[in-house]
Write a protein that holds these residues in place. Sequence first.
Motif, short mmCIF file in Angstrom:
data_model
loop_
_atom_site.label_atom_id
_atom_site.label_comp_id
_atom_site.label_asym_id
_atom_site.label_seq_id
_atom_site.Cartn_x
_atom_site.Cartn_y
_atom_site.Cartn_z
N HIS A 120 0.23 -15.25 -19.92
CA HIS A 120 0.39 -16.43 -19.06
C HIS A 120 0.02 -16.14 -17.62
CE1 HIS A 120 2.72 -17.76 -22.48
NE2 HIS A 120 2.38 -18.95 -22.07
N LEU A 122 -1.89 -13.84 -16.38
CA LEU A 122 -3.33 -13.65 -16.21
C LEU A 122 -4.06 -14.98 -16.28
CD1 LEU A 122 -3.90 -10.40 -18.27
CD2 LEU A 122 -3.97 -10.66 -15.79
N TYR A 124 -2.91 -17.97 -15.57
CA TYR A 124 -2.71 -18.77 -14.35
C TYR A 124 -3.43 -18.16 -13.16
CZ TYR A 124 0.38 -21.99 -16.64
OH TYR A 124 0.86 -22.96 -17.48
N MET A 125 -3.62 -16.85 -13.20
CA MET A 125 -4.41 -16.23 -12.13
C MET A 125 -5.83 -16.79 -12.12
SD MET A 125 -3.39 -12.22 -12.03
CE MET A 125 -4.78 -11.71 -11.05
N VAL A 126 -6.39 -17.00 -13.31
CA VAL A 126 -7.73 -17.57 -13.38
C VAL A 126 -7.68 -19.04 -13.00
CG1 VAL A 126 -9.73 -17.96 -14.84
CG2 VAL A 126 -8.31 -15.96 -15.20
N LEU A 127 -6.65 -19.71 -13.48
CA LEU A 127 -6.55 -21.15 -13.25
C LEU A 127 -6.50 -21.50 -11.76
CD1 LEU A 127 -4.65 -23.28 -15.70
CD2 LEU A 127 -4.55 -23.94 -13.34
N LEU A 129 -7.89 -20.09 -9.41
CA LEU A 129 -9.21 -19.96 -8.79
C LEU A 129 -9.96 -21.28 -8.77
CD1 LEU A 129 -10.61 -16.59 -10.06
CD2 LEU A 129 -9.92 -17.22 -7.77
#
Lengths: 292, 328
Positions: A120, A122, A124-127, A129
Amino acid sequence: MSVDTSDPKPISAVSAGQQVAIFKRGDWWRTVVLSLFWLGAILPMVMAFFISFKTLSQFARQPFILTSPLHWENYDLAWQVVQQFILNSLIISSVTVIGVLLCASLSAYAFGILDFPGRHILFYMVLTLMMVPSALTLIPSFVLVKDLRLLNTYWAMILPWIASGQVFAMFILRTFFESLPKELFDAARIDGASEWQSYWRIALPLSKSMLGVAAILNILGTWNNLIWPFLTVTRQDLLPLTPGLWTYQTANFTRYGLMMAGILIGSIPLVILFIFTSRWFVAGLTSGAIKV
Amino acid sequence: MWLPLATGVYMAVEQMPALPEAAQSIGAQERKKTLWKRIREGRVAYLMLMPTFIFLLIFMYYPALLGLYRSLFKWSAGLQGKFIGIDNFVRLFTKDKVFLNSLDNMLQLAAWYVVSTVGVSLFIAILIHRLRRGRTQYTFRLLMILPVVIPSIVPLMLWKFIYDFKVGPLNVFLTWAGLETWTRPWLADPNVALYAVMLRNFPWVDGVAILILLAGLQAIPYEIVESAMIDGAGEMRRFWSIELPLIAGQIKLISVLTIMWGVQEFTAVFAMTQGGPINSTMVPGMWMYFNAFSVGKMGYASSIGVVLFLITLVLTVVNMKYITTEEY
């Protein structure tokens, strides 16, 4: 007892039929209005087409209507310059799209099919962006690319574009992978397939059309980027099409025939791509509306 | 056309509440395993994520964080920066008339983009939807998307030519129509340049928006429309009472995407006027570019980037809390 096989006529049938007739009658004016809109939209291109066959003196006499003789040599001369831009764009966009599809499909497989600690966070880390506008990263990215000594290379465009392009592709693909039946992957696991094999042999072949959509969207994005290549590439022979055409126009603004011929040649590659992939195009362009 | 990025912002909003459901299906025995063991078992996943995150760390996170950080510096290209706190932002909003004016221009442009995109696309989508013959419908759908595949720089260049003072078709046309007093150097006259940029691409056919709206219209069950027609609803009534409410979701989507795009976009200004004449078409993105790469004020320009980021963030939050609906 005889059975009445004929359809009972519903009361509404007559009125509905009349409605249909009225609608069909209305088609002609709708066609006219729509055609006018479309002609208005492509009128500049028609103008460009007419001007592209003219010498300067022809343009001075009759600027906007086709006059003979047609000067095809405008296209010849424009092609000499524009072909390099097209080639550059083809190289840059295709390397970028391959990188994007590889990275995005791998991470989409991990997020969509596999389970692991930190999934999760990781994700949300992309999301997050997605909410970062390119304006925020433009200057630091430029400094970074400069420090990496990538200015005036294809990599100055390819590497950052893989990084930014994969985010969106990953979202489309992850959603698609999640919609695939879980049993498929369970069965493969039981048969002793590694995750890499499931990815390569099951997930990828099943998502060909989604990969196509992601690819088209990515190509449109990189193909149309003006600012970034203009910033990072100063050598004329490395410029991709969009900034290339722009500098070409600036250099030839008063040689109208030549300028228009160059613009038209530059429009052709995407049209060819569209002809072969129109289904993916349509799906891709509306994908913002599909609830992902 | 919108950037995929802008679409991404919207999708991200849509996705926020939906957690990947596999997370909930972790069995009891799975949970008993130690974290270390689960991490070891997940190593394939980490390997698969590695390329993505390497790219993201180097080319996305690092520049984004650096952009936030550097906005607090007086910093020129190639020189060591000097920390000055929020001075850049104070100066932006109190002393920089060009920047304040560029915000105004941005609002005008974005507002116009929304109105023209939604208005024209809705009209065209309804017309196509009402066409009775399937073939005609299909043909127009295809024709309307065609302009999308022309590189987006091409219409910008052609419109720059159309607005040209001496040979541009617009002035030639006005002269021909006897309106010589109306002719002017459209992109070089500070009084009209912004509107010239704004009104380019007449008649504002946007293939993507049309497709999205058309998809919405075609998803309306025919029974609803039919029953309304039997009840005697005319064309206008059918539009206002049935179609418009049922495609409200698509209209919102297009509006949000267009606003997000309008805030960040400066390619059109860059290609047509470079922000001139006398900064009359300046937009924040262009002003940032100018500050960073023409006069080398990198720190100051970064703070403009941060302002744009904050605007996007606020729009995203507003959209997420108040506008996004689940009905489509």
